[in-house]
Design an enzyme around this catalytic site. Structure first.
Site, short mmCIF file in Angstrom:
data_model
loop_
_atom_site.label_atom_id
_atom_site.label_comp_id
_atom_site.label_asym_id
_atom_site.label_seq_id
_atom_site.Cartn_x
_atom_site.Cartn_y
_atom_site.Cartn_z
N HIS A 1 0.88 -1.16 0.24
CA HIS A 1 -0.04 0.02 -0.03
C HIS A 1 0.74 1.22 -0.01
O HIS A 1 0.56 2.30 -0.57
CB HIS A 1 -0.84 0.15 1.02
CG HIS A 1 -2.31 -1.01 0.58
ND1 HIS A 1 -2.23 -2.21 1.23
CD2 HIS A 1 -3.02 -0.81 -0.01
CE1 HIS A 1 -3.38 -2.81 0.62
NE2 HIS A 1 -4.02 -1.75 0.02
N ARG B 1 -15.84 0.53 -5.09
CA ARG B 1 -15.42 -0.61 -4.87
C ARG B 1 -16.03 -1.13 -3.64
O ARG B 1 -15.72 -0.46 -2.71
CB ARG B 1 -14.13 -1.20 -5.08
CG ARG B 1 -13.83 -2.55 -4.81
CD ARG B 1 -12.38 -2.82 -4.84
NE ARG B 1 -11.61 -2.32 -3.78
CZ ARG B 1 -10.29 -2.66 -3.76
NH1 ARG B 1 -9.62 -3.26 -5.06
NH2 ARG B 1 -9.63 -2.11 -2.96
N GLU C 1 -9.97 -10.27 -10.94
CA GLU C 1 -8.79 -10.48 -9.95
C GLU C 1 -8.19 -11.93 -10.02
O GLU C 1 -7.35 -11.95 -9.32
CB GLU C 1 -8.89 -9.78 -8.70
CG GLU C 1 -9.43 -8.25 -8.60
CD GLU C 1 -9.49 -7.77 -7.50
OE1 GLU C 1 -8.42 -6.99 -6.85
OE2 GLU C 1 -10.52 -8.04 -6.64
N ARG D 1 2.05 -10.86 -3.61
CA ARG D 1 2.45 -9.30 -3.88
C ARG D 1 3.24 -8.77 -2.73
O ARG D 1 3.61 -7.69 -3.19
CB ARG D 1 1.26 -8.72 -4.60
CG ARG D 1 0.15 -8.66 -3.07
CD ARG D 1 -1.24 -8.17 -3.83
NE ARG D 1 -1.40 -6.59 -3.65
CZ ARG D 1 -2.33 -5.99 -4.02
NH1 ARG D 1 -3.67 -6.82 -4.25
NH2 ARG D 1 -2.69 -4.67 -4.03
N CYS E 1 -8.03 -1.43 -13.59
CA CYS E 1 -7.71 -0.69 -12.45
C CYS E 1 -6.49 -0.75 -11.73
O CYS E 1 -6.32 -0.56 -10.57
CB CYS E 1 -8.90 -0.53 -11.54
SG CYS E 1 -9.53 -1.88 -10.86
C1 PEP Z 1 -5.83 -4.93 -7.82
O1 PEP Z 1 -5.82 -5.87 -7.30
O2 PEP Z 1 -5.31 -4.88 -8.91
C2 PEP Z 1 -6.64 -4.03 -7.31
C3 PEP Z 1 -6.61 -2.84 -7.99
O3 PEP Z 1 -6.97 -4.03 -6.19
P1 PEP Z 1 -6.06 -3.95 -4.80
O4 PEP Z 1 -4.88 -3.41 -5.24
O5 PEP Z 1 -6.83 -2.95 -3.70
O6 PEP Z 1 -6.25 -4.91 -4.32
MG MG Z 2 -7.00 -6.46 -5.63
#
Ligand code: PEP
Ligand code: MG
Length: 819
Positions: free
Chosen positions: A443, A586, A680, A714, A751
């Protein structure tokens, strides 16, 4: 006592959790006894079994019962609810009354109590010795009346207690775990003793330590090959000593004894988390000690404050996974360590403040550990320091570390950076960031990218040795950081930086026009938002709408969930800031990996594969309904689109569609409201055509789609280099989505992070993506690139990219096409 087994049923419908999930050490540490907890979704507490009511306080926030086998139970509605003075509670029973399983005990106003109390989670505690509670699977929703646990009398223990109330037993064992008794083994020994009542000491040479105290055990400095004596006194001394001896002989659970206690796994080099070039001077981010008052405000006040702070920090450790989970467990044990608490309590009793007392206790323990001279144990001093800072910060109500003053052109270096630490920095003077650990989709990386600050992560511990003030060139685009660059290198980088600034200024002035490709094809360039302030920045950067509002920002880092009105107000402010531009909201995307204290979830071994995103919303329809109401009330129907995270198939979509229709009817909103799906998961990508026949739009979240497709976490620095959304496997899934949406006559957007990358834009457009929702800072550059593109050329490039063998090949193709 009799030994009959009694089944307990859920006293209300709600989320069943283990006691550890209760953010209050008294319950979480089982100081009152074993049990479980339920986070209720209804305001009627029922009897979990046939019983006699022993007591109901005047405040009616709790009740004690004696079951038919003699076991006594405490049911405590919410946390710190005694402070409500009975407001919102109404007892349905009185002391002495007999009740059957399922009979009403206490009625309460769910909303009022949720608002007034620290939390609604309700511990159910077995308050008598001599019984064993066996809990059904936790971390799930249960209906009222569902069986949740069993309580049986403990014959063996009772017999042992009467036969040998003061049993003494000793054993000698040799510790052969490679690193001796360091923090994790010490925490395991303390944990192994929890079921026993005996006092157990570990004796090494002339030193003896309470075996229930991690800190005291560390102070023994037991190394591999040492012999220790385990001495127990009490009713179950033999069993307790044997349990510790067996644990030590089995290697103390250190099957990976050669691995260091802290995760030092690093990737092979830095990874770009936010693109760009920075020239500046290094500044290491180091936390400074906060001043604490020496004098306390009274023993009770300070002890209560310390208990609360310890519980708060213990609660914040929930949800860690992998190696971090083991460290969290060791930290939790330190927070509940009897020796640390004893020292702190003695300080408080001598008139000191809780913060002073806790610092003194951790300092004393650290000194004892240092005195062992053992290098590995010494690393645990850092754990104590970390916990000292966190608890002191909780007591002082501060964030723990004050933000350093930045000189213009600062390149900040840190081991890792928290979002809160980033937000406290003066972005105007921050040229770049480089962290030793971290992942490119964390984040904080998202925050840096949205502020346009170049950032490298996973650079390895070497960067922590760079001296403050060292001249640096950080080139995130090619993932490099150079110290003390030559005058030539500096001149070349300055020229590039200057040219980039000039280009940016030009692009910014053109960014407010709608985006069309050179052949006239319309591509919408939207922005990802995570707060109200982001919305203004997005409009200023030329966003044509919001393609992803991450509503989590409203839910994280707080004690209670935002109510409908607070949510409505925030959504409405964002909608107003966007003017008439579309707003895609979302729904809540939290889960085991982003825990919140008021939504206790069971420990999950793989939170990324667990109850997150829409899965949690389906398990908590009450939260979902509230959020849908708030969105529909806050955002005008014509502007509003709603999007669901972490969908796998239509089974995740249809119930929400039905709920949305219900909520629309409730609110009298006849105008259709679009409900779309985030793609996703590879499952959703493969079924995109099917999903698009029912969903109003699709938007690809490449951050998650990439981690699930490439099986690479990730957030894990060790695999950051594998996380590349330009991987042909990910692009082929994007192609499925583009085709599926087109066949169903819907639009497909993106996105995830890849949408902000101008290099990827021609490939994505060639794969059928018609909306790119980017971080606001990337919008002008993205528009400038898209305006030069031709659709046919994009389609050809995209096909080649899907046939490539690696992300590097894809990037090379894209660069060649842009040259
Ligand atoms: C994603 O997974 O690409 C997304 C936009 O959601 P987040 O990064 O909030 O998990
Ligand atoms: Mg996501």
């Amino acid at each position: 006592m009799n030994t009959d087994t009694i089944t307990l049923i859920a006293p209300f419908a709600g989320w069943l959790a283990p006691l550890e999930a209760v953010p209050d050490a008294v319950f979480a540490e089982r100081m009152m006894g074993d049990g479980f907890a339920i986070d209720p979704i209804e305001g009627l507490l029922r009897a979990p079994a046939a019983a006699e009511v022993l007591s109901v306080p005047d405040t009616a926030h709790a009740v004690t019962l004696r079951l038919e086998n003699g076991a006594e139970l405490l049911l405590h509605i919410g946390l710190e609810t005694v402070a409500l003075g009975g407001k919102g509670f109404s007892a349905k029973v009185a002391a002495g009354q007999r009740v059957a399983a399922g009979d009403p005990l206490i009625e309460f106003d769910l909303d009022a109590v949720a608002e007034g109390a620290k939390a609604l989670i309700t511990p159910v505690v077995l308050a008598s010795d001599g019984y064993v509670l066996t809990l059904e699977a936790t971390g799930r929703f249960v209906e009222a009346g569902a069986p949740v646990a069993r309580i049986a009398g403990k014959q063996v223990r009772e017999a042992a207690r009467s036969a040998a109330a003061e049993e003494r037993f000793e054993r000698e064992v040799t510790v052969d775990a490679a690193h001796g008794i360091h923090a994790r083994p010490a925490a395991r020994i303390a944990a192994a003793l929890r079921p026993f009542v005996a006092e157990v000491a570990l004796v090494a040479g002339d030193k003896s330590a309470n075996a229930r105290s991690t800190v005291a055990l560390l102070g023994l400095g037991v190394t591999s090959g040492s012999t220790v004596r385990i001495a127990g006194v009490g009713a179950d001394a033999r069993a307790a000593v044997d349990a510790v001896a067996d644990l030590i002989l089995s290697g103390l659970g250190e099957e990976h004894a050669h691995t260091p206690a802290a995760p030092l796994i690093r990737s092979q080099g830095p990874v770009c988390a936010s693109p760009g070039l920075a020239i500046g001077q290094a500044l290491q981010l180091r936390a400074a000690d906060q001043d604490v008052p020496e004098d306390g405000a009274g023993i009770t006040v300070e002890r209560t404050a310390l208990d609360q702070a310890l519980a708060e920090i213990a609660g914040s450790l929930a949800g860690a996974r992998g190696p971090a989970a083991e460290i969290a467990e060791a930290h939790r044990a330190l927070l509940a360590d009897p020796e640390l608490l004893r020292t702190a309590e003695a300080e408080i009793a001598a008139g000191r403040s809780a913060a002073f007392a806790w610092r003194a206790a951790t300092a004393q323990a650290s000194d004892a550990i240092r005195a062992t001279g053992d290098a590995l144990l010494m690393e645990r001093v850092a754990d104590l320091k970390d916990l000292e800072r966190q608890v002191v910060a909780a007591l002082l109500g501060t964030s723990g570390a004050s933000a350093p003053a930045l000189r213009p052109g600062t390149i900040l270096i840190a081991d890792d950076l928290l979002p809160s630490q980033f937000l406290a920095l003066d972005a105007a003077n921050l040229a770049g960031i480089c962290t030793a650990a971290g992942g490119p989709t964390s984040h904080v990386a998202i925050l840096a990218a949205s502020a346009g600050i170049p950032m490298l992560v996973a650079a390895g511990e070497g960067v922590l040795a760079i001296a403050d003030g060292t001249p640096l060139i950080l080139d995130a685009d090619v993932a490099s950081i150079a110290t003390d660059p030559s005058p030539d290198a500096l001149a070349e980088a300055s020229e590039r930086l200057f040219a980039t600034r000039e280009r940016r200024a030009r692009e910014a002035t053109e960014a407010h026009e709608p985006c069309r490709m050179a052949d006239g094809t319309r591509i919408e360039i939207f922005a990802n938002l995570g707060s109200v302030t982001d919305a203004a920045a997005a409009v200023a950067a030329g966003a044509e709408g919001c393609g992803l509002l991450r509503t989590e920002f409203l839910f994280l880092e707080r004690e209670t969930a935002p109510d409908e009105e607070e949510q409505r107000e925030t959504y409405s402010r964002i909608a107003a800031t966007l003017g008439d531009r579309p707003l895609i909201v979302r729904t809540l995307d939290i889960g085991g990996d982003k825990p919140v204290p008021y939504l206790p979830m069971g420990e999950e071994e793989n939170p990324a594969l667990g109850l997150r995103g829409v899965r949690l919303s389906l398990a908590r329809p009450d939260l979902m309904r509230l959020q849908l109401r708030a969105i529909l009330r806050g955002v005008p129907a014509g502007q509003c689109r709603i999007m669901l995270p972490m969908v796998a198939d239509l089974g995740d979509y249809r119930p929400v569609r039905a709920l949305l229709a219900e909520v629309q009817a409730e609110l009298g909103i006849a105008e259709p409201v679009q409900l779309g799906v985030m793609i996703e998961t590879p499952a959703a990508a493969m079924l995109a055509g099917q999903i698009a026949r029912e969903a109003d739009f699709l938007s690809i979240g490449t951050n998650d789609l990439t981690q699930y497709t490439l099986a690479a976490d990730r957030g894990n620095a060790a695999v950051s280099q594998r996380i590349d959304a330009m991987h042909p496997a990910v692009l082929r899934l994007v192609r499925e989505v583009g085709r599926g949406a087109k066949e169903a006559g819907r639009w497909a957007g993106m996105c995830g992070g890849l949408a902000s990358d101008p290099l990827a834009a021609p490939i994505l457009i060639g794969l059928g993506i018609t909306e790119l929702s980017a971080t606001p800072a990337a919008i002008p550059g993205l528009k400038a690139v898209v305006r030069k593109l031709d659709l046919n050329a994009c389609v050809m490039l995209a096909e080649k990219a899907c046939d490539a063998a690696s992300p590097a090949e894809v990037r090379a193709l894209a660069r060649e096409a842009q040259a």
